[in-house]
Design a protein around this motif. Structure first.
Motif, mmCIF file in Angstrom:
data_model
loop_
_atom_site.group_PDB
_atom_site.id
_atom_site.type_symbol
_atom_site.label_atom_id
_atom_site.label_comp_id
_atom_site.label_asym_id
_atom_site.label_seq_id
_atom_site.Cartn_x
_atom_site.Cartn_y
_atom_site.Cartn_z
ATOM 1 N N ASP A 327 0.878 -1.159 0.000
ATOM 2 C CA ASP A 327 0.000 0.000 0.000
ATOM 3 C C ASP A 327 0.920 1.214 0.000
ATOM 4 O O ASP A 327 1.587 1.498 0.999
ATOM 5 C CB ASP A 327 -0.900 -0.021 1.245
ATOM 6 C CG ASP A 327 -1.858 1.165 1.297
ATOM 7 O OD1 ASP A 327 -1.628 2.160 0.579
ATOM 8 O OD2 ASP A 327 -2.832 1.111 2.076
ATOM 9 N N LEU A 328 0.983 1.916 -1.106
ATOM 10 C CA LEU A 328 1.967 2.985 -1.260
ATOM 11 C C LEU A 328 1.754 4.140 -0.284
ATOM 12 O O LEU A 328 2.687 4.897 -0.012
ATOM 13 C CB LEU A 328 1.952 3.508 -2.702
ATOM 14 C CG LEU A 328 2.833 2.781 -3.729
ATOM 15 C CD1 LEU A 328 4.299 2.990 -3.428
ATOM 16 C CD2 LEU A 328 2.509 1.304 -3.804
ATOM 17 N N ALA A 329 0.560 4.259 0.266
ATOM 18 C CA ALA A 329 0.304 5.352 1.204
ATOM 19 C C ALA A 329 0.990 5.139 2.538
ATOM 20 O O ALA A 329 1.279 6.103 3.250
ATOM 21 C CB ALA A 329 -1.204 5.516 1.414
ATOM 22 N N VAL A 330 1.253 3.881 2.881
ATOM 23 C CA VAL A 330 1.773 3.596 4.225
ATOM 24 C C VAL A 330 3.006 2.697 4.238
ATOM 25 O O VAL A 330 3.616 2.504 5.296
ATOM 26 C CB VAL A 330 0.676 2.954 5.108
ATOM 27 C CG1 VAL A 330 -0.481 3.916 5.318
ATOM 28 C CG2 VAL A 330 0.175 1.638 4.502
ATOM 29 N N CYS A 331 3.410 2.133 3.108
ATOM 30 C CA CYS A 331 4.552 1.217 3.120
ATOM 31 C C CYS A 331 5.831 1.967 3.478
ATOM 32 O O CYS A 331 5.930 3.185 3.322
ATOM 33 C CB CYS A 331 4.693 0.500 1.776
ATOM 34 S SG CYS A 331 5.181 1.540 0.388
ATOM 35 N N THR A 332 6.817 1.236 3.964
ATOM 36 C CA THR A 332 8.051 1.831 4.479
ATOM 37 C C THR A 332 9.248 1.445 3.617
ATOM 38 O O THR A 332 9.157 0.560 2.750
ATOM 39 C CB THR A 332 8.297 1.356 5.912
ATOM 40 O OG1 THR A 332 8.537 -0.061 5.895
ATOM 41 C CG2 THR A 332 7.098 1.653 6.802
ATOM 42 N N LEU A 333 10.372 2.084 3.890
ATOM 43 C CA LEU A 333 11.613 1.699 3.223
ATOM 44 C C LEU A 333 11.955 0.250 3.524
ATOM 45 O O LEU A 333 12.523 -0.458 2.686
ATOM 46 C CB LEU A 333 12.750 2.618 3.660
ATOM 47 C CG LEU A 333 12.701 4.052 3.128
ATOM 48 C CD1 LEU A 333 13.741 4.911 3.827
ATOM 49 C CD2 LEU A 333 12.894 4.088 1.619
ATOM 50 N N GLU A 334 11.633 -0.216 4.709
ATOM 51 C CA GLU A 334 11.872 -1.613 5.065
ATOM 52 C C GLU A 334 11.040 -2.537 4.174
ATOM 53 O O GLU A 334 11.516 -3.578 3.720
ATOM 54 C CB GLU A 334 11.525 -1.840 6.535
ATOM 55 C CG GLU A 334 11.955 -3.194 7.083
ATOM 56 C CD GLU A 334 13.466 -3.331 7.224
ATOM 57 O OE1 GLU A 334 13.944 -4.484 7.169
ATOM 58 O OE2 GLU A 334 14.151 -2.307 7.363
ATOM 59 N N ASP A 335 9.798 -2.145 3.892
ATOM 60 C CA ASP A 335 8.935 -2.950 3.020
ATOM 61 C C ASP A 335 9.505 -3.062 1.614
ATOM 62 O O ASP A 335 9.290 -4.060 0.922
ATOM 63 C CB ASP A 335 7.532 -2.336 2.946
ATOM 64 C CG ASP A 335 6.797 -2.373 4.264
ATOM 65 O OD1 ASP A 335 6.994 -3.343 5.025
ATOM 66 O OD2 ASP A 335 6.030 -1.432 4.541
ATOM 67 N N ALA A 336 10.212 -2.012 1.186
ATOM 68 C CA ALA A 336 10.733 -1.977 -0.180
ATOM 69 C C ALA A 336 11.967 -2.844 -0.375
ATOM 70 O O ALA A 336 12.421 -3.039 -1.501
ATOM 71 C CB ALA A 336 11.060 -0.533 -0.579
ATOM 72 N N LYS A 337 12.510 -3.366 0.712
ATOM 73 C CA LYS A 337 13.761 -4.127 0.605
ATOM 74 C C LYS A 337 13.599 -5.492 -0.043
ATOM 75 O O LYS A 337 14.582 -6.079 -0.489
ATOM 76 C CB LYS A 337 14.380 -4.300 1.986
ATOM 77 C CG LYS A 337 14.950 -3.022 2.578
ATOM 78 C CD LYS A 337 15.559 -3.296 3.932
ATOM 79 C CE LYS A 337 16.123 -2.038 4.558
ATOM 80 N NZ LYS A 337 16.705 -2.305 5.896
ATOM 81 N N GLY A 338 12.390 -6.031 -0.074
ATOM 82 C CA GLY A 338 12.235 -7.339 -0.685
ATOM 83 C C GLY A 338 10.983 -8.035 -0.230
ATOM 84 O O GLY A 338 9.978 -7.412 0.114
ATOM 85 N N VAL A 339 11.050 -9.368 -0.231
ATOM 86 C CA VAL A 339 9.912 -10.212 0.138
ATOM 87 C C VAL A 339 10.329 -11.091 1.303
ATOM 88 O O VAL A 339 11.294 -11.858 1.199
ATOM 89 C CB VAL A 339 9.460 -11.095 -1.043
ATOM 90 C CG1 VAL A 339 8.304 -12.009 -0.630
ATOM 91 C CG2 VAL A 339 9.062 -10.241 -2.240
#
Length: 470
Positions: A327-339
């Motif tokens: 959810d781009l409104a609330v996701c974090t840099l940590e979320d962007a690191k992978g799966v």
């Protein structure tokens, strides 16, 4: 064992395939240790160590390296043309903007990674009062020409630079009546504190960006979008387009391409062996000491890396499984690191009708979807603009070719499936950033193979494979 024997007897190069399998298994074991170590490190260090380093450090060498390895190609019109000719991509963004003009009317928009500037032009034509088109490369000069040629240069300003370094022009505050949701008092701003400056920059109503890479996350541009959101977007009412993203995987049958990859690996090794003979014969030098390293390079490239493939819909052997949502409104840099470790279970049945029919499960494929819709977080649902005409985009094989293609992770060897048999793949998928580059990723699959045939089940050992996404 029945499955492996069946495969090997049907292969014209069975000895070579056995060698490939043994080498791949040995490499997988070593790579798995590295992957596990990397995973442990990732969870214990500050996020700045494996997020994109270029723009929140003063290291000029890092900036130069990142430009050479990532940004430079986006400065070429040829590269832009590939994206601009992708009709599925273009239609999704066009419809999201032009069919929701009520969302853009009299709003402030920021286009992150503007490229040719076409999204910024559409935003202006949809009624935005001010558009900031942020582009790091020299493509910015072409974007300025496009903006001017389309008569929206009084609305769109092209800013060349990293979005992390952008400042809202002082003159725009009065000229375009810029406002934040929580207006800071003069007293709070007299010390020009960083917190006040940060608050005063949150004047953007809409962030639009085409940030998606192969298998969604490759290139790690999402980091910049998240930073732009936190710096510039109105936290309660602001929206991001796309607003949501999903990553999916599925098993595939793609025999011709898979066999071609293996043949190219074998041809490369045969060519190397021919070279060794000639070097010894003609120049009296024994180069065979390098064979192991050369073989590793070849295996890493052909067998232990994902491959860009445009798959057809009929190659998918089971319904895809979602491995990550954002959810781009609330996701974090940590979320962007992978799966994080995502579970999957696929039941695959042979489509053959004859007793001697044999097919192959050649690997897993990964792709993504994005949505352009209203906010779904609790704050956004209350204050955010309503996208009355939401748009869904998918890069899946069923919609046809896109410039993103599909990332395919080939098995070594393929898993054969006899007529009337059923194979079940149960396991997990994990994806983390590469130690060599925070813009690249490694993917690990761990799974068991259970084959059901003639009323009996045969459970094979756990398979573990690590792939690079180059």
């Amino acid at each position: 064992m029945k499955m492996i024997k069946s495969f090997l007897t049907s292969c014209c190069c069975c000895c070579l395939v056995i060698q490939i399998l043994l080498a791949a298994q040995s490499a997988a074991a070593a790579e798995s240790k590295s992957f596990t170590s990397t995973t442990t490190t990732t969870t214990n260090i500050d996020h700045d160590d494996d997020t994109i380093p270029t723009f929140h450090t003063q290291d000029e060498q890092q900036k130069a390296s990142d430009y050479a390895n990532y940004f430079s190609s986006y400065a070429d019109l040829y590269h832009q043309k590939i994206m601009l000719k992708d009709q599925h991509r273009m239609n999704a963004y066009y419809n999201a903007i032009m069919k929701n003009q009520h969302v853009f009317r009299d709003k402030v928009v920021m286009d992150v990674g503007s490229g040719s500037g076409i999204l910024a032009v559409w935003a202006a034509k949809a009624g935005a009062k001010r558009v900031y088109a942020v582009e790091y490369t020299d493509m910015a000069k072409h974007a300025r020409n496009v903006v001017k040629a389309n008569g929206v240069d009084h609305i769109v300003t092209v800013i060349q630079g990293a979005v992390e370094d952008v400042k809202i022009p002082i003159e725009d505050w009065e000229a375009f009546n810029l406002q934040t949701e929580e207006d800071a008092t003069d007293e709070e701003c007299r010390d020009e504190s960083m917190s006040c400056k940060h608050q005063q920059s949150q004047v953007v109503d809409i962030i639009i960006s085409e940030w998606m890479g192969y298998f969604l996350l490759r290139e790690s541009m999402l980091d910049s979008v998240i930073r732009a959101r936190d710096m510039f977007l109105k936290p309660k009412s602001g929206i991001l387009l796309p607003s949501h993203a999903t990553m999916l995987i599925a098993p595939i049958m793609n025999e011709d391409q898979h066999h071609m990859v293996i043949e190219e690996y074998l041809e490369g090794m045969n060519d190397w062996n021919d070279y060794l003979v000639n070097a010894k014969k003609q120049y009296g030098v024994d180069m065979s000491i390098l064979t192991e390293e050369y073989d590793k390079e070849q295996r890493d490239y052909y067998l232990k890396s994902s491959h860009y493939v445009q798959l057809d819909d009929d190659t998918i052997l089971a319904p895809p499984i979602v491995v990550k949502t954002l959810d781009l409104a609330v996701c974090t840099l940590e979320d962007a690191k992978g799966v994080d470790e995502a579970e999957f279970s696929f039941d695959i049945e042979s489509s053959g009708s004859g007793a001697d029919d044999e097919e192959e499960i050649n690997g897993f494929a990964g792709w993504f979807t994005v949505d352009f819709q209203s906010r779904t977080d609790e704050v956004g649902k209350q204050f955010g603009a309503k996208m009355t005409n939401p748009v869904h985009f998918s890069s899946s094989p069923e919609i046809g070719d896109t410039h993103w293609g599909h990332q395919v992770f080939y098995f070594t060897p393929a898993i054969p499936i006899q007529s009337n048999d059923k194979v079940t793949l149960d396991g997990t998928m994990e994806m983390i950033r590469s130690k060599q580059s925070a813009r690249l990723y490694n993917v690990k699959f761990q799974y068991t193979i259970e084959a059901a045939a003639d009323g009996s089940n045969n459970l094979m050992d756990m398979v573990e494979s690590v792939y690079k996404i180059p």
